[in-house]
Design a protein around this motif. Structure first.
Motif, PDB file in Angstrom:
ATOM      1  N   VAL A   3       0.850  -1.181   0.000  1.00  0.00           N
ATOM      2  CA  VAL A   3       0.000   0.000   0.000  1.00  0.00           C
ATOM      3  C   VAL A   3       0.891   1.238   0.000  1.00  0.00           C
ATOM      4  CG1 VAL A   3      -1.751   1.331   1.227  1.00  0.00           C
ATOM      5  CG2 VAL A   3      -1.844  -1.170   1.260  1.00  0.00           C
ATOM      6  N   GLU A  83       0.174  -1.542  -4.946  1.00  0.00           N
ATOM      7  CA  GLU A  83      -1.021  -2.065  -5.600  1.00  0.00           C
ATOM      8  C   GLU A  83      -2.244  -1.225  -5.213  1.00  0.00           C
ATOM      9  OE1 GLU A  83      -3.283  -4.918  -7.864  1.00  0.00           O
ATOM     10  OE2 GLU A  83      -1.097  -4.641  -7.649  1.00  0.00           O
ATOM     11  N   TYR A  84      -2.216  -0.722  -3.970  1.00  0.00           N
ATOM     12  CA  TYR A  84      -3.291   0.113  -3.473  1.00  0.00           C
ATOM     13  C   TYR A  84      -2.734   1.472  -3.089  1.00  0.00           C
ATOM     14  CZ  TYR A  84      -5.425  -4.496  -2.991  1.00  0.00           C
ATOM     15  OH  TYR A  84      -5.887  -5.772  -3.233  1.00  0.00           O
ATOM     16  N   VAL A 103      -7.961  -2.911   3.658  1.00  0.00           N
ATOM     17  CA  VAL A 103      -7.307  -3.614   2.543  1.00  0.00           C
ATOM     18  C   VAL A 103      -8.084  -4.853   2.114  1.00  0.00           C
ATOM     19  CG1 VAL A 103      -5.284  -4.994   1.910  1.00  0.00           C
ATOM     20  CG2 VAL A 103      -4.966  -2.749   2.927  1.00  0.00           C
ATOM     21  N   LEU A 106     -10.705  -4.802  -0.722  1.00  0.00           N
ATOM     22  CA  LEU A 106     -10.247  -4.735  -2.109  1.00  0.00           C
ATOM     23  C   LEU A 106      -9.528  -6.008  -2.536  1.00  0.00           C
ATOM     24  CD1 LEU A 106      -8.924  -1.061  -2.413  1.00  0.00           C
ATOM     25  CD2 LEU A 106     -11.237  -1.951  -2.733  1.00  0.00           C
ATOM     26  N   SER A 107      -8.803  -6.626  -1.625  1.00  0.00           N
ATOM     27  CA  SER A 107      -8.032  -7.821  -1.993  1.00  0.00           C
ATOM     28  C   SER A 107      -8.922  -9.055  -2.152  1.00  0.00           C
ATOM     29  CB  SER A 107      -6.947  -8.102  -0.949  1.00  0.00           C
ATOM     30  OG  SER A 107      -7.501  -8.349   0.324  1.00  0.00           O
ATOM     31  N   LEU A 164      -9.534   4.085   0.683  1.00  0.00           N
ATOM     32  CA  LEU A 164      -8.471   3.299   0.050  1.00  0.00           C
ATOM     33  C   LEU A 164      -8.949   2.905  -1.342  1.00  0.00           C
ATOM     34  CD1 LEU A 164      -5.701   1.759   0.505  1.00  0.00           C
ATOM     35  CD2 LEU A 164      -7.116  -0.247   1.010  1.00  0.00           C
ATOM     36  N   ARG A 166      -7.608   1.210  -5.397  1.00  0.00           N
ATOM     37  CA  ARG A 166      -6.569   0.572  -6.200  1.00  0.00           C
ATOM     38  C   ARG A 166      -5.764   1.669  -6.896  1.00  0.00           C
ATOM     39  NH1 ARG A 166     -10.994  -2.672  -6.447  1.00  0.00           N
ATOM     40  NH2 ARG A 166     -10.652  -4.872  -5.877  1.00  0.00           N
TER      41      ARG A 166
END
Length: 286
Positions: A3, A83-84, A103, A106-107, A164, A166
């Motif tokens: 991140v 990635e984020y 996180v 999104l993951s 948060l 991507r």
């Protein structure tokens, strides 16, 4: 997943250390801090350098001259490897568990565009505090709720400081300028680019997520963009950003939004100073 915590900064010598420390204190360990000083004229750069010497997760950069706020935001993005992406304004704070709690949304799912948390807005130097952006339950919601809700209520955030994303979506949807017919320079006043990041991202995903916990803290003080803005400047320029979005992506909502535009033009007599004379002025197509 790495991140990138993105911290654009200008003249924040007294508070930037607190912001940096809140990012470094995350319980989610796989992070980098991208800090770009926009040619501050105070001691901000020296404070940043001192922090960078103590923690190799900090990657610090300094512009040779002030390139304006939005260009500086974009430079943070360009220097990032994560990635984020978590935009952290230089006067705001996040709780230690902010990334740990966001996180996973999104993951775990590709159909969730962004996640935001409950926020406390506090007035610098006082005990005044206000809670915002609590939807009542942590979970996943339809993106259309966010888009429609952003047209009128304060239920949803306009600032990505509590969210948060991507990194790919930030790169694509954080616009330097927003097309308009009144020659408003969004790259310099930076009012609306933030909300448009949410709206453009919501437009490409089925869902967004919310963590119903107080994990973001927005500082209201004399140097903030919102406080510095003249009466009416802030809402009217957010109206311009939303109008651009609706005209291009959601024309089905224009009629509903025009009712708000009518009221705002009546509510803020200085709208004419910004070239906003009639509803048609707020759309790109004349």
């Amino acid at each position: 997943m790495l991140v990138s915590v993105l911290i654009p900064v200008y003249n924040r010598e007294k508070i930037i250390s607190e912001t940096i420390d809140s990012a470094l204190s995350q319980t989610y360990s796989n992070i980098e801090l991208i800090i770009v000083d926009n040619a501050s004229t105070d001691d901000t750069w020296n404070v940043i350098q001192a922090s960078a010497k103590k923690d190799n997760r900090i990657k610090a950069f300094r512009n040779e001259s002030n390139i304006g706020p939005v260009r500086n935001w974009i430079r943070c993005v360009d220097e990032a490897s994560g990635e984020y992406g978590k935009i952290l304004w230089s006067d705001d704070l996040i709780a230690p568990t902010f990334l740990e709690r966001t996180v996973a949304f999104l993951s775990d799912r590709n159909d969730v565009g962004f996640v935001f948390t409950g926020t406390e807005i506090f007035v610098d130097g006082t005990y005044n505090k206000t809670d915002a952006y609590f939807l009542g339950e942590t979970g996943i919601y339809p993106s259309d709720d966010f888009v429609v809700g952003s047209l009128s209520s304060g239920k949803y955030p306009v600032s990505p400081g509590c969210a948060l994303f991507r990194m790919g979506d930030i790169k694509k949807n954080l616009l330097l300028n927003i097309p308009n017919q009144v020659d408003s320079d969004f790259s310099m006043h930076a009012i609306g680019n933030d909300l448009l990041l949410f709206l453009l991202t919501a437009n490409t995903y089925d869902y967004f997520a919310c963590v119903n916990e107080k994990l973001s803290f927005f500082r209201a003080h004399a140097g903030s963009i919102s406080i510095q803005s003249n009466d009416g400047k802030l809402p009217l320029h957010y109206d311009l950003a939303i109008s651009y979005f609706l005209e291009r992506y959601r024309p089905d909502l224009i009629t509903t939004f025009n009712a708000k535009l009518f009221l705002d033009l009546k509510r803020y007599p200085n709208a004419k100073e910004y070239g906003l004379i009639k509803i048609k002025s707020l759309y790109v197509e004349k």
